[in-house]
Design an enzyme around this catalytic site. Structure first.
Site, PDB file in Angstrom:
ATOM      1  N   CYS A  36       0.839  -1.194   0.000  1.00  0.00           N
ATOM      2  CA  CYS A  36       0.000   0.000   0.000  1.00  0.00           C
ATOM      3  C   CYS A  36       0.876   1.247   0.000  1.00  0.00           C
ATOM      4  O   CYS A  36       2.009   1.227   0.461  1.00  0.00           O
ATOM      5  CB  CYS A  36      -0.956   0.052   1.183  1.00  0.00           C
ATOM      6  SG  CYS A  36      -2.138  -1.301   1.274  1.00  0.00           S
TER       7      CYS A  36
ATOM      8  N   ARG B  14       5.785  -0.853  -4.348  1.00  0.00           N
ATOM      9  CA  ARG B  14       5.395  -1.420  -3.056  1.00  0.00           C
ATOM     10  C   ARG B  14       4.392  -2.559  -3.215  1.00  0.00           C
ATOM     11  O   ARG B  14       4.194  -3.346  -2.290  1.00  0.00           O
ATOM     12  CB  ARG B  14       4.797  -0.328  -2.160  1.00  0.00           C
ATOM     13  CG  ARG B  14       5.807   0.721  -1.753  1.00  0.00           C
ATOM     14  CD  ARG B  14       5.146   1.881  -1.047  1.00  0.00           C
ATOM     15  NE  ARG B  14       4.611   1.512   0.260  1.00  0.00           N
ATOM     16  CZ  ARG B  14       5.278   1.619   1.391  1.00  0.00           C
ATOM     17  NH1 ARG B  14       6.519   2.067   1.390  1.00  0.00           N
ATOM     18  NH2 ARG B  14       4.730   1.301   2.535  1.00  0.00           N
TER      19      ARG B  14
ATOM     20  N   TRP C 284      -3.140  -2.644  -1.516  1.00  0.00           N
ATOM     21  CA  TRP C 284      -2.813  -4.068  -1.618  1.00  0.00           C
ATOM     22  C   TRP C 284      -3.854  -4.801  -0.788  1.00  0.00           C
ATOM     23  O   TRP C 284      -3.946  -4.617   0.419  1.00  0.00           O
ATOM     24  CB  TRP C 284      -1.401  -4.309  -1.096  1.00  0.00           C
ATOM     25  CG  TRP C 284      -0.851  -5.680  -1.343  1.00  0.00           C
ATOM     26  CD1 TRP C 284      -0.282  -6.141  -2.500  1.00  0.00           C
ATOM     27  CD2 TRP C 284      -0.768  -6.763  -0.409  1.00  0.00           C
ATOM     28  NE1 TRP C 284       0.139  -7.434  -2.331  1.00  0.00           N
ATOM     29  CE2 TRP C 284      -0.145  -7.841  -1.062  1.00  0.00           C
ATOM     30  CE3 TRP C 284      -1.164  -6.916   0.922  1.00  0.00           C
ATOM     31  CZ2 TRP C 284       0.085  -9.064  -0.431  1.00  0.00           C
ATOM     32  CZ3 TRP C 284      -0.938  -8.125   1.556  1.00  0.00           C
ATOM     33  CH2 TRP C 284      -0.319  -9.184   0.873  1.00  0.00           C
TER      34      TRP C 284
ATOM     35  N   ASN D   2      -2.941   2.825   5.502  1.00  0.00           N
ATOM     36  CA  ASN D   2      -2.049   1.664   5.416  1.00  0.00           C
ATOM     37  C   ASN D   2      -2.089   0.956   6.758  1.00  0.00           C
ATOM     38  O   ASN D   2      -2.059   1.610   7.806  1.00  0.00           O
ATOM     39  CB  ASN D   2      -0.605   2.080   5.133  1.00  0.00           C
ATOM     40  CG  ASN D   2      -0.393   2.551   3.716  1.00  0.00           C
ATOM     41  OD1 ASN D   2      -1.296   2.473   2.894  1.00  0.00           O
ATOM     42  ND2 ASN D   2       0.785   3.046   3.431  1.00  0.00           N
ATOM     43  N   GLY D   3      -2.100  -0.366   6.753  1.00  0.00           N
ATOM     44  CA  GLY D   3      -2.111  -1.128   7.989  1.00  0.00           C
ATOM     45  C   GLY D   3      -3.325  -2.021   8.078  1.00  0.00           C
ATOM     46  O   GLY D   3      -4.039  -2.247   7.093  1.00  0.00           O
TER      47      GLY D   3
ATOM     48  N   GLU E 106      17.433 -18.978  -1.672  1.00  0.00           N
ATOM     49  CA  GLU E 106      17.239 -17.654  -2.250  1.00  0.00           C
ATOM     50  C   GLU E 106      17.007 -17.742  -3.757  1.00  0.00           C
ATOM     51  O   GLU E 106      16.164 -17.031  -4.306  1.00  0.00           O
ATOM     52  CB  GLU E 106      18.447 -16.767  -1.934  1.00  0.00           C
ATOM     53  CG  GLU E 106      18.430 -15.390  -2.561  1.00  0.00           C
ATOM     54  CD  GLU E 106      17.277 -14.519  -2.094  1.00  0.00           C
ATOM     55  OE1 GLU E 106      17.056 -13.473  -2.724  1.00  0.00           O
ATOM     56  OE2 GLU E 106      16.589 -14.889  -1.109  1.00  0.00           O
TER      57      GLU E 106
ATOM     58  N   LYS F  45      13.640 -16.450  -5.689  1.00  0.00           N
ATOM     59  CA  LYS F  45      13.652 -15.496  -6.802  1.00  0.00           C
ATOM     60  C   LYS F  45      12.865 -16.040  -7.990  1.00  0.00           C
ATOM     61  O   LYS F  45      12.095 -15.320  -8.624  1.00  0.00           O
ATOM     62  CB  LYS F  45      15.094 -15.200  -7.230  1.00  0.00           C
ATOM     63  CG  LYS F  45      15.852 -14.316  -6.283  1.00  0.00           C
ATOM     64  CD  LYS F  45      15.295 -12.910  -6.283  1.00  0.00           C
ATOM     65  CE  LYS F  45      15.638 -12.188  -4.988  1.00  0.00           C
ATOM     66  NZ  LYS F  45      14.815 -12.594  -3.843  1.00  0.00           N
TER      67      LYS F  45
ATOM     68  N   GLU G 290       9.125 -16.027  -7.172  1.00  0.00           N
ATOM     69  CA  GLU G 290       8.593 -14.667  -7.002  1.00  0.00           C
ATOM     70  C   GLU G 290       8.226 -14.024  -8.327  1.00  0.00           C
ATOM     71  O   GLU G 290       7.162 -13.410  -8.450  1.00  0.00           O
ATOM     72  CB  GLU G 290       9.642 -13.774  -6.317  1.00  0.00           C
ATOM     73  CG  GLU G 290       9.691 -13.843  -4.821  1.00  0.00           C
ATOM     74  CD  GLU G 290      10.705 -12.877  -4.253  1.00  0.00           C
ATOM     75  OE1 GLU G 290      10.354 -12.117  -3.342  1.00  0.00           O
ATOM     76  OE2 GLU G 290      11.857 -12.872  -4.724  1.00  0.00           O
TER      77      GLU G 290
ATOM     78  N   HIS H 244      15.822 -38.365   1.043  1.00  0.00           N
ATOM     79  CA  HIS H 244      14.761 -38.363   2.037  1.00  0.00           C
ATOM     80  C   HIS H 244      13.446 -37.820   1.478  1.00  0.00           C
ATOM     81  O   HIS H 244      12.608 -37.328   2.240  1.00  0.00           O
ATOM     82  CB  HIS H 244      15.192 -37.562   3.263  1.00  0.00           C
ATOM     83  CG  HIS H 244      16.382 -38.137   3.950  1.00  0.00           C
ATOM     84  ND1 HIS H 244      16.303 -39.184   4.835  1.00  0.00           N
ATOM     85  CD2 HIS H 244      17.706 -37.840   3.850  1.00  0.00           C
ATOM     86  CE1 HIS H 244      17.508 -39.501   5.277  1.00  0.00           C
ATOM     87  NE2 HIS H 244      18.382 -38.689   4.682  1.00  0.00           N
TER      88      HIS H 244
ATOM     89  N   LYS I  12       6.633  -4.797  -1.882  1.00  0.00           N
ATOM     90  CA  LYS I  12       8.041  -4.575  -1.551  1.00  0.00           C
ATOM     91  C   LYS I  12       8.243  -4.412  -0.049  1.00  0.00           C
ATOM     92  O   LYS I  12       9.114  -5.028   0.548  1.00  0.00           O
ATOM     93  CB  LYS I  12       8.542  -3.329  -2.283  1.00  0.00           C
ATOM     94  CG  LYS I  12      10.019  -3.012  -2.024  1.00  0.00           C
ATOM     95  CD  LYS I  12      10.922  -4.088  -2.601  1.00  0.00           C
ATOM     96  CE  LYS I  12      12.378  -3.743  -2.449  1.00  0.00           C
ATOM     97  NZ  LYS I  12      13.261  -4.836  -2.893  1.00  0.00           N
TER      98      LYS I  12
END
Length: 607
Positions: free
Chosen positions: A2, A27, A74, A99-100, A480, A484, A487, A503, A602
């Site tokens: 947001c 964001r 968002w 926001n929140g 990581e 990526k 994402e 396993h 973000k």
């Protein structure tokens, strides 16, 4: 997550607010909206989708005014629809952006419905607008807002205006960032400095509990009913830093910036291969002498950096190190020794879970805290005893790249700084210093593989799944790399310690499963090669980023990409780079929104 932009000026603020929203697109959001006061009327425009769609509607409606609030949403409460987009309005009088998350919105909504208020959205935010309006029946605007905030449970950054107060903008903050940009007889409010760089570089950062009453020639900030003073700061961030600089995407620009920003992060912190004592603050050495363990708290990519650092702390510095995902830390009843150093990692310094975990650690008795962060003015920096600022510069791509590698550089320096008080020898300190000095050159060498990796990406164009393997410090690197890829390309990707193949994950191996492996020349190499044989024997598509000195020993059916020979201590940083490039090029081929991947934000400023 947001974005808020608001402003009061003697000029039309509409184009300024639109420009600000565009700066906040990184964001993450799914709708956008704006309310302008014009002739004592609230004129609102909202659109599902991108800011460009909102801008087109505003142009059609000829919105114009000197006071306005705007927002990119968002979705949390309610689907991404026009009705759920901010700003929200009560009785054509009060307009709010938020926001929140308001955790007790359901009970408040029930109360307001009983009072006769009708809701047009599914959001938690609409209760704020109606609650302010309800208190306004007997209170002034400022007191009505104060009363409303006392009823709210959760987090908020708010910009509020009333149609009968066309000269007043009100901003409030609790657990969600909000900054005031100061111009000449004009003020602007935003959730991020970057949104306001076109109009000012003078900023005032609100603190929890602040309520700012903003008029053209007056700015007053209240906290707990009393006037308070907040310092004005000049931002060092430049407007040019937020441009793509000729790159197709911000993410690619940020990948290629890594040699420079790592050099800036290292700065002059080593003299004659010895780490300078003041790197982590004037009190750092005294504090490091008192601690007996390290506890790292982080989320997402920063968590992967912390996982690598755990290996470093215990192997190099010989100090115990634990790590937690910040969102889980508060809920597992952790035991924190008073002499533990709490290390928090965050690119933005506004990650809600990390901030909350730091506060919980303090409540549990932790006496010492250190933040590794990329934003000097952030909440995390202000809440921490010691601070190290990485020099990544503004990172706009949602998928973190340069912020991750600069965090790793900072963490390795922290290992040296703490290790000197434990069992890290002067010889090892010199060795690490020399290795870090080679990083920009080594990363530049890996970036030269870009064309080869772009060709490799074509093999993923029709893939739905991928596995990443690593051992030791390379296991978090594999994690990581998988993050990526998922994402930004939306390919399902998993990472495993290579020794765990037997396993369970071996069941997934076939000719359609790419298996990406990171293989530096270290003491785990032979075991890793055995794991790679397990993949090859089952017909897996094996792709290996390998130390160039080992290539002749590879199997003919393995795709090998040569990596420079380098010190083991910096290998995790360097081996991250090709995985970033691979994810980027696969995403481009698949046609996804590389810089703003779906459903992601973000800066995650809510739990």
């Amino acid at each position: 997550m947001c974005g808020i932009v608001a402003g009061i000026a003697q000029r039309n603020v509409v184009p300024i607010l639109i420009a600000g929203l565009k700066k906040l697109e990184y964001r993450g959001y799914d709708s956008a909206g704006m309310t302008i006061i014009d002739a004592n009327e609230l004129n609102r425009c909202r659109a599902k989708g991108k800011v460009a769609e909102l801008a087109a509607l505003i142009k059609q409606q000829h919105l114009h005014g000197c006071l306005g609030i705007a927002h990119t949403r968002w979705a949390t409460h309610g689907k991404p629809t026009t009705n759920n987009a901010h700003p929200h309005i009560s009785s054509d009088e009060i307009s709010v952006v938020h926001n929140g998350i308001i955790e007790n919105y359901s009970s408040l909504k029930t109360e307001l419905i009983q009072q006769g208020y009708k809701f047009s959205s599914d959001t938690d935010t609409e209760v704020i607008a109606h609650l302010i309006h309800a208190y306004l029946q007997t209170k002034t605007l400022l007191i009505a807002i104060e009363k409303t905030l006392q009823r709210l449970e959760g987090s908020y950054a708010l910009a509020i205006m009333h149609k009968d107060a066309p000269d007043t903008l009100i901003a409030c903050r609790k657990d969600s960032p909000l900054v005031i940009g100061i111009g000449i007889e004009e003020y602007f409010v935003a959730s991020d400095v970057a949104a306001l760089l076109p109009v000012t570089q003078n900023f005032m950062f609100l603190e929890d509990g602040d309520i700012a009453l903003i008029q053209l020639n007056k700015l007053q900030i209240y906290n707990c009913g009393s006037l308070v003073r907040r310092e004005t700061q000049i931002s060092q961030l430049t407007l040019e830093a937020t441009h793509k600089a000729g790159y197709r995407h911000y993410m690619l620009k940020e990948i290629y910036q890594q040699p420079q920003v790592i050099q800036a992060t290292l700065a002059d912190h080593f003299k004659q291969h010895k780490l300078q004592s003041q790197v982590f603050g004037s009190q750092a050495n005294q504090i490091f002498q008192q601690i007996n363990s390290v506890h790292i708290i982080a989320c997402g990519t920063s968590y992967h950096a912390g996982l690598i650092a755990r290996y470093w702390f215990e192997k190099l510095a010989k100090i115990p190190c634990n790590i937690d995902v910040a969102s889980e830390f508060r809920y597992r009843s952790p035991v924190i020794h008073p002499d533990t150093l709490i290390v928090t990692l965050s690119q933005s310094g506004e990650t809600a879970d990390t901030l909350a975990a730091l506060q919980e650690a303090k409540k549990l008795g932790a006496k010492h805290s250190l933040a590794i962060c990329n934003v000097a003015e952030s909440s995390l920096v202000r809440a921490s005893e010691l601070v190290f600022l990485t020099q990544a510069g503004v990172e706009i791509g949602v998928a973190s790249t340069k912020a991750f590698t600069t965090q790793l550089v900072a963490l390795l320096m922290l290992v040296v700084a703490i290790g000197k008080h434990f069992k890290l020898s002067p010889e090892l300190e010199t060795h690490i210093a020399q290795a870090l000095a080679t990083l920009p050159e080594k990363i530049t060498q890996v970036l030269a593989l870009d064309n080869q990796i772009q060709d490799l990406a074509e093999q993923f164009n029709h893939k739905q799944h991928a596995l990443f393997l690593g051992r030791g410090t390379q296991y978090p690197v594999a994690m990581e790399g998988a993050l990526k890829l998922k994402e930004i390309s939306y390919i399902h990707a998993e990472a495993y310690p290579a020794g765990e193949l037997k396993h369970g994950p071996l069941a997934l191996i076939d000719a359609d499963m790419p298996v990406i492996t990171v293989a530096p020349n270290n003491n785990l190499l032979k075991k890793l090669q055995s794991n790679m044989q397990e993949v090859s024997a089952r017909g897996g598509q094996l792709i290996v980023f390998m130390d160039e000195s080992l290539i002749n020993a590879a199997n003919d059916d393995t795709q090998i990409y040569p990596m420079p020979t380098l010190a083991n201590e910096i290998a995790p940083i360097v081996y991250t780079i090709p995985l970033q490039l691979l994810a980027y090029h696969v995403a481009v081929l698949k046609g996804t929104d590389v810089d703003q991947p779906r459903n992601l934000a973000k800066s995650v400023t809510v739990e």
